[in-house]
Design an enzyme around this catalytic site. Structure first.
Site, PDB file in Angstrom:
ATOM      1  N   LEU A  32       0.827  -1.210   0.000  1.00 22.70           N
ATOM      2  CA  LEU A  32       0.000   0.000   0.000  1.00 22.70           C
ATOM      3  C   LEU A  32       0.858   1.256   0.000  1.00 22.70           C
ATOM      4  CD1 LEU A  32      -1.241  -2.073   2.531  1.00 22.70           C
ATOM      5  CD2 LEU A  32      -3.216  -0.696   1.930  1.00 22.70           C
ATOM      6  N   ASP A  33       0.452   2.225  -0.805  1.00 24.18           N
ATOM      7  CA  ASP A  33       1.029   3.559  -0.727  1.00 24.18           C
ATOM      8  C   ASP A  33       0.468   4.234   0.532  1.00 24.18           C
ATOM      9  OD1 ASP A  33       2.297   5.986  -1.563  1.00 24.18           O
ATOM     10  OD2 ASP A  33       0.368   6.672  -2.318  1.00 24.18           O
TER      11      ASP A  33
END
Length: 312
Positions: A32-33
């Site tokens: 995930l960013d």
């Protein structure tokens, strides 16, 4: 498959093809960013400090001039904090992916960038390092205005977590999926955010190519990896992952085009929903295939016994 795609669309999950719905059940790792994915992506400036007294009156205006040319949320926070400043035109503007921006203001070259850029320009002193470390440990992203002589001013920006992020990560863990955060922010901020939401691992100071390398490293260990992002910096990792998820409401066009699944309201809880739907769809597919083959096997036996009709 069509029923599964329609059910997902009703939940605000747009899937670009049945193959992605079918393969969703295989995911065991999700990258995930941070900005715009786990957080709102609307940071605000929390700190401002002049480091070179000659620029006490002009540092904020110069920084706002450079920041206003960038669409990155951190740059926008700096630009918004200086709405009353006198904005100057910028020449030779250059975006430095994963680092910041640079350009000429009134004929002089300036850089506006993160900790990594300062170190690459070899303009970081022990005193400045201590200041940056203290702010980063508070979960803030630090941006510096620099010229060729050194740092001129310091800006700290903080983002807020989405209230649904922690619940989404907990649901992923319940489904047996491990999580890792890949962000261009400094490692201290990355670790602070990861601990708040319960993410298993966190890696900071990553350029777009570094995020791609991190995803490939997980593949090398035998994992099936999904990637969630919203920016152009996430596009290479989104393309390489088994399934790329774009935060569509706030995402860039590049991220949306590259991803395989778009979450229309930026709610991370839709990813566990997608995985559960994928597993349910696969279960029904397997039931249908087993039932069809079983019926054919029964009729084949009937054929050899002379009991089968042309209709059967």
């Amino acid at each position: 498959i069509v029923s599964g795609l329609a059910a997902a669309a009703r939940k605000g999950i747009l899937i670009k093809g049945g193959v992605y719905l079918e393969s969703g059940h295989r995911l065991d790792y999700l990258a995930l960013d941070k900005t715009g994915t786990l957080t709102h992506g609307k940071p605000v400036q929390t700190d401002f400090q002049v480091l070179e007294t000659l620029f006490a009156d002009s540092a904020q205006a110069i920084a706002a001039s450079l920041a206003g040319r960038s669409d990155h949320p951190v740059s926008q926070a700096i630009a918004n904090a200086a709405l009353n400043a006198s904005i100057s035109s910028v020449e030779d503007f250059t975006a430095l992916p994963g680092r910041g921006v640079s350009g000429r203001v009134n004929g002089r070259l300036y850089h506006l960038g993160n900790h990594r850029l300062v170190e690459e320009l070899q303009l970081c002193s022990p005193e400045l390092e201590a200041q940056l470390d203290a702010l980063e440990r508070q979960g803030k992203s630090v941006v510096l205005l620099l010229d060729e002589s050194g740092p001129l001013a310091l800006f700290a920006v903080a983002d807020t977590l989405k209230p649904t992020s922690r619940e989404a990560i907990a649901q992923l863990h319940e489904l047996g999926i491990k999580t890792i955060m890949l962000t261009g922010d400094n490692p201290h901020t990355a670790q602070a955010i990861a601990e708040q939401v319960g993410i298993d691992e966190a890696a900071g100071n990553l350029l777009p190519a570094d995020k791609l390398t991190a995803v490939e490293a997980l593949y090398a260990k035998g994992h099936r990896v999904g990637m969630v992002g919203d920016g152009i910096n996430d596009a290479p990792a989104l393309a390489r992952s088994e399934i790329g998820f774009a935060m569509a409401a706030a995402g860039t066009d590049t991220a949306i085009e590259t991803a395989d699944v778009a979450l229309m309201d930026d709610d991370l809880r839709k990813i566990p929903t997608f995985i559960r739907l994928s597993r349910h769809t696969r279960a029904i597919l397997m039931q249908n295939i087993v039932l069809a083959l079983a019926i054919k096997a029964v009729f084949l036996v009937f054929t050899f016994l002379g009991m089968a009709t042309m209709w059967m």
